[in-house]
Scaffold this active site. Structure first.
Site: not given
Length: 470
Positions: A69, A144, A168
């Site tokens: 990420k 996210s 997330s």
């Protein structure tokens, strides 16, 4: 391809690290998903070739390509956190979690897309464009960590790392049909990870199987002298405990989760079905009550936006962003933050600063902090009576791109089932259970603090039973 299958192929010379890495890079290059912000092509291929030349695949993840990420710092590789403020930021250090994966031999394919500063539930908030759901390109992958989930589900990496502040990891895993593990707060070091809300943030894996999640956690978990919130608690061999018998385990089914306004009928039925499957494997299902659930969303968002407004203060145009054309310091701040921040970071700054301001801090922030403590106590009390909880991940299936982006309240409500685990600091595992109308379905299993072994064990049994049904 799972981690264990690829490790076997590499160690038995059925495949080379270069072949595997090239295959994933080609998929990324031609993919319509926009799962990656940056691709680490040259460095990934170089490392793969070096591994093949040495022939040493003894390390736990030697030759395994991963996506990380883009809020997790990687030395020498651009890290943007999905924001224009950090568009050209190349960190001189790596996050501890990536250092551990790198030491284990993992190959970094690139940095996966995410909502700006990890604030979002759809990955539409990224400054580099939205990611698409691999099962339906007109729908969101969740957020996210949407890029991380889409990369795993779209077979653009073997596994990925994401962050979970209020859901997330679990929500995008649920939307994309992969496994997502939100760990106990402090189980994995946050050192080197760009913060959203420091007392909520956790780092965990998104994988194709529960076994893969357990394997990765064995590598990234543990005490870190660079993060004082990581306790000195030993890391179990999670993979060796997965297949243990679950007969007699008591699993709580929170009635408030299934009665919440707006929950889809299919979501309720899928949760009850998953509970029934575990019951057939020997577990006992008990309805339990978590009456403070109705206060979870306002409590969560008051607190995380307050912490976010503080964490975002460093992005002032002096160290990050552009200071060109500014007349004075105030003008510099206004131009930098006005130009380079998207809607959600601006919303966080305004909400958080208001919440922490004189005259309002007692009425909002301190009251929310007190409710958070009550929610944590409620979960601790319930988890003394049961071994784990089973619940939905999202009240609805993956929604269409653009459907909720202009309605922040509806977007926040997407987290109604996930934020409580972060408020209480407990672990939670998102497990896919199948598909409905072509879209993934799944549930989450929540456990006691630092009992990742327990929820992974239940997750493995649920996953195995769902595979047998197919």
């Amino acid at each position: 391809m799972t981690i264990s299958k690829l490790i076997s192929d590499l160690r038995n010379r059925r495949k080379t690290a270069t072949e595997i890495t090239e295959s994933y890079l080609q998929k990324i290059e031609t993919s319509p998903l926009n799962a990656y912000i940056s691709v680490n092509k040259e460095e990934a291929l170089q490392k793969a070739k070096e591994l093949d030349k040495s022939g040493d695949f003894s390390h736990p993840l030697a030759g395994i390509p991963v996506g990380i990420k883009d809020s997790i710092c990687t030395k020498g590789v651009r890290t943007t956190a999905g924001s224009k403020v950090l568009e050209y930021f190349v960190p001189p250090y790596s996050a501890t979690c990536w250092e551990k994966l790198e030491e284990a031999g993992a190959i970094l394919l690139g940095k996966t897309n995410c909502d700006e500063f990890t604030m979002g539930s759809s990955t539409e908030g990224s400054a580099f464009g939205p990611t698409k759901n691999p099962h339906d390109h007109t729908r969101v992958p969740g957020g996210s960590s949407g890029g991380s989930a889409a990369a795993v589900a779209g077979d653009e990496c073997v596994f990925s790392l994401g962050t979970d502040t209020g859901g997330s990891i679990r929500q995008p895993a649920n939307f994309c049909g992969c496994v997502g593990l939100k760990v106990t707060y402090g189980r994995v070091s946050r050192s080197g990870v760009i913060s959203y809300a420091s007392s909520f943030d956790t780092i965990g894996p998104l994988t194709k199987t529960v076994e893969d999640a357990a394997y990765v956690l064995e590598i990234i978990a543990g005490k870190d002298k660079k993060d004082s919130t990581t306790p000195n608690i030993s890391v179990p061999k999670y993979t060796e405990m997965l297949k243990h018998d679950i007969s007699g385990k008591i699993i709580g089914l929170p009635k408030e989760f299934l009665e919440v306004n707006g929950i889809g009928e299919n979501v309720r039925k899928e949760t009850e079905k998953a509970a029934k499957i575990l019951e057939q494997r020997g577990a006992k299902i008990r309805e339990i009550s978590l009456p403070l659930t109705e206060y979870a969303i306002p409590t969560y968002y008051l607190l995380v936006k307050a912490e976010a407004s503080t964490n975002l203060a460093k992005y002032d145009g002096v160290r990050f962003g552009s200071s060109s054309g500014s007349e004075d310091l105030t003008d510099l701040y206004q131009k930098t933050r006005g130009t380079f921040f998207g809607d959600e970071p601006k919303r966080a700054i305004m909400m958080g600063t208001f919440t922490l301001s004189s005259g309002y801090v007692d009425a909002y922030y301190k009251k929310a902090a007190a409710v958070r403590r009550k929610i944590a106590e409620e979960y601790a009390r319930v988890l003394e009576e049961v071994d784990a909880l089973i619940a939905p991940v999202s009240p609805f299936p993956p929604f269409s791109l653009g459907e909720k982006i202009d309605d922040p309240l509806q977007m926040y409500l997407a987290d109604i089932f996930t934020v409580t685990a972060n408020l209480a600091g407990i672990p939670s595992l998102a497990v896919p259970t199948g598909k409905q109308n072509g879209l993934p379905t799944g549930v989450q299993i929540l456990g006691k603090q630092f009992d990742e072994a327990g929820i992974l064990q239940l997750g493995w049994h649920l996953e195995s039973a769902c595979k047998e049904e197919k």
